[in-house]
Design an enzyme around this catalytic site. Structure first.
Site, PDB file in Angstrom:
ATOM      1  CB  SER A 111      -8.275   0.415   5.773  1.00 29.49           C
ATOM      2  OG  SER A 111      -8.640   2.197   5.951  1.00 29.49           O
ATOM      3  CE  LYS A 143      -3.225   2.016   2.870  1.00 27.36           C
ATOM      4  NZ  LYS A 143      -4.740   2.234   3.665  1.00 27.36           N
ATOM      5  CB  SER A 196      -7.843   3.600   2.745  1.00 21.10           C
ATOM      6  OG  SER A 196      -7.246   2.799   4.023  1.00 21.10           O
TER       7      SER A 196
END
Length: 575
Positions: free
Chosen positions: A151, A53, A127
């Site tokens: 997330s 990420k 997210s």
């Protein structure tokens, strides 16, 4: 192979809703593993490709947190990336996310909204949107996300993959752009529970560079055949009847696996969840990026800008009040663990199209966190596992939640559940493989304790052992040099055992429990006078820690040594 440092990526709105939007920096060739020796045999992740990420640093690659003005090229790997590369894994690139990890839907990025792996009209969840998509579509073997409010779980549930949200501090967050640093976790996406657990064991470990890192003793990767699972009293599906039916099916499957459902009061969990954005706790999100935000507020997209700016409105006293309120809610919520072994909730209560999310971004996003926001705040571990494919073809997942340190125990139940579904792996169409043995955490230092009375299995105080992770290793007897007395006026009733002169004692039945050393002190602190802990000799001649009694307390006490043990004495009273 030498990789040139790429330039900072520019916004790419033209990728909106396409598979390419999952990536911010995708490498033509993966970064190789770090050539550091691995103890205990071959590298556990050798040859596996993983995505990171883009709020987690990878040396020589940009870190943008989905905000181009914030972007910079990292000079070193984040602690977790370094551990995984030393375990043999290869970095495939950096994935898209809701800007500054602020959102649960995957549309809040100038690099494009990430689509759902099953239907591009729908959100992927955020997210950690890009990481989940890359795993679900088979582009990588596993991926790193982050999880503050869900997330690392919501995108897993919406894309038919596994999302492992570790206990706080178990995996280093050094080199991670914080969202709310005190509750942030690096999370793991994979298509099977076994791989997620294997990655966790390679990634975890204390890191003095992370102020919230801590050393935790994990419960073993084992789950009993019979168990009690909590079902929330709140049923919030926002009119999505397919999701509600899918959760009912999940409850039935847990029952088929040996579970007994127990409804729990969801009120303290919901109230704790609300504090994340509706109290002074939101100030931590502002504090995480304060220097950049104060200088470049206009560079932050909406609604992330408004959420971060809220943090300016609170003072220190209000933050203390919110923390105190959270602790009080945590105390209320903790009572549920006396009635259940695990909490089972929908990972996400519904699906949402990208268009609908953008038309109502705050309310729709809030719905996604109904069953996730409280977990990190209350210091729980969680594992999202696929549960079913709905009639409309969209995935539904459930999340198994346990106390801090239950990560691998949840994996044992999660693997059993996932394989019972018979689902394909992610969106690849590949069949579920046979389950593999789960990894075990390195053995923690333990101490063996012999118990003789109210702490025996099934007795009133046995929970003082089990809640500390103690494990029964033997039912045996002492050497024949002890006498056992029923102590008067004790609640619950307790015996007292004393050592005698040679030839004057008896062999007394005891249980020997293996207890984590770091929890032994808190156990001993619970023992009231006239009892205490000393060294006992067992019938095989070995010595262990165990309960003994002050001789002065035996005046007027009944000698019950001829029964051979406390359990036999209690049976005699019933007879």
């Amino acid at each position: 192979m030498v990789h040139a440092s790429p330039s900072l990526p520019e916004p790419r709105p033209e990728l909106d809703g396409t598979a390419a939007a999952a990536w911010i920096t995708r490498l033509p060739q993966p970064l190789p593993p770090l050539q550091a020796p691995v103890e205990g045999g071959p590298a556990p992740l050798a040859g596996l490709r993983f995505a990171v990420k883009d709020n987690i640093d990878v040396a020589s690659l940009p870190t943008t947190a989905a905000c181009p003005a914030f972007g910079h090229v990292a000079t070193e790997d984040a602690g977790v990336v370094q551990r995984l590369r030393r375990a043999g894994a290869l970095v495939a690139g950096k994935t898209n996310l809701d800007q500054f990890a602020c959102g649960l839907n995957g549309t809040r990025s100038p690099y494009g909204a990430v689509p759902n792996a099953f239907d591009p009209a729908y959100v992927s969840g955020g997210s950690s949107s890009g990481s989940a998509f890359a795993v679900a579509t088979g582009e990588v073997d596993f991926a790193l996300g982050t999880d503050t409010a869900g997330s690392g779980r919501v995108p897993a549930g919406l894309n038919n993959i596994v999302g492992l949200k570790p206990s706080r501090g178990l995996v280093s967050a050094h080199g991670v752009v914080p969202a709310a640093q005190s509750v942030d976790c690096v999370s793991i996406f994979a298509r099977t529970v076994e791989l997620a657990a294997r990655v966790l064991c390679a990634a975890m470990g204390p890191d003095p560079r992370d102020p919230y890192s801590r050393e935790l003793t994990l419960a073993p990767a084992h789950w009993p055949a019979s168990f009690r699972f909590g079902v929330p009293s709140l049923r919030a599906f926002f009119g999505d009847t397919q999701a509600e039916a899918a959760f009912d099916l999940a409850i039935e499957r847990l029952q088929a696996l040996g579970g007994t459902p127990v409804e729990i009061d969801y009120t303290p969990l919901a109230e704790a969840a609300a504090l994340l954005y509706d109290s002074a706790l939101v100030a931590e999100r502002y504090a995480a990026v304060r220097p950049f935000f104060d200088a470049h507020e206009a560079a932050v997209i909406e609604p992330v800008r408004t959420i971060l700016a809220q943090g300016r409105a609170y003072d220190a006293a209000q933050h203390v009040e919110a923390q105190t309120r959270l602790r009080a809610l945590g105390q209320r919520a903790a009572a549920m663990w006396e009635r259940i072994d695990v909490l089972a909730v929908p990972t996400a209560p519904t699906h949402c199209t990208i268009a609908d999310m953008r038309a109502d971004p705050v309310a729709r996003n809030s719905r996604m966190g109904v069953y996730t926001n409280f977990v990190n705040l209350l210091d729980y571990a969680a594992l999202s596992v696929p549960s079913s494919l709905r009639p409309d073809g969209l995935p539904f997942g459930i999340t198994l939640i346990g106390p801090c340190g239950s990560d691998l125990a949840l994996a044992a139940l999660g693997q059993r559940y996932h394989h019972a579904t018979g689902l394909p792996l992610g969106a690849t169409g590949e069949a579920m493989p046979a389950p593999l043995p789960l990894p075990q955490a390195p053995a923690a230092a333990t101490v063996q304790v012999a118990v003789v009375g109210a702490h025996l299995s099934g007795m009133p105080l046995n929970g003082q052992l089990t809640e500390r992770g103690a494990r029964l290793v033997a039912s045996t007897r002492t050497a024949p040099q002890y006498r056992l007395f029923a102590l008067p006026g004790t609640t619950p009733p307790k015996p007292g055992m004393v050592r005698t002169a040679p030839g004057e004692g008896a062999a007394i039945a005891v249980e020997v429990w293996d207890m984590p050393l770091d929890r032994y002190g808190s156990f001993v602190a619970l023992i009231p006078a006239p009892l205490g802990i000393g060294t006992l000799t067992l019938e095989d001649g070995s010595a262990v820690q165990g309960f003994l009694c002050e001789p002065l307390a035996l005046a007027g006490a009944q000698d019950i040594s001829h029964h051979g043990g406390w359990r036999a004495y209690i049976r005699s009273l019933a007879a």
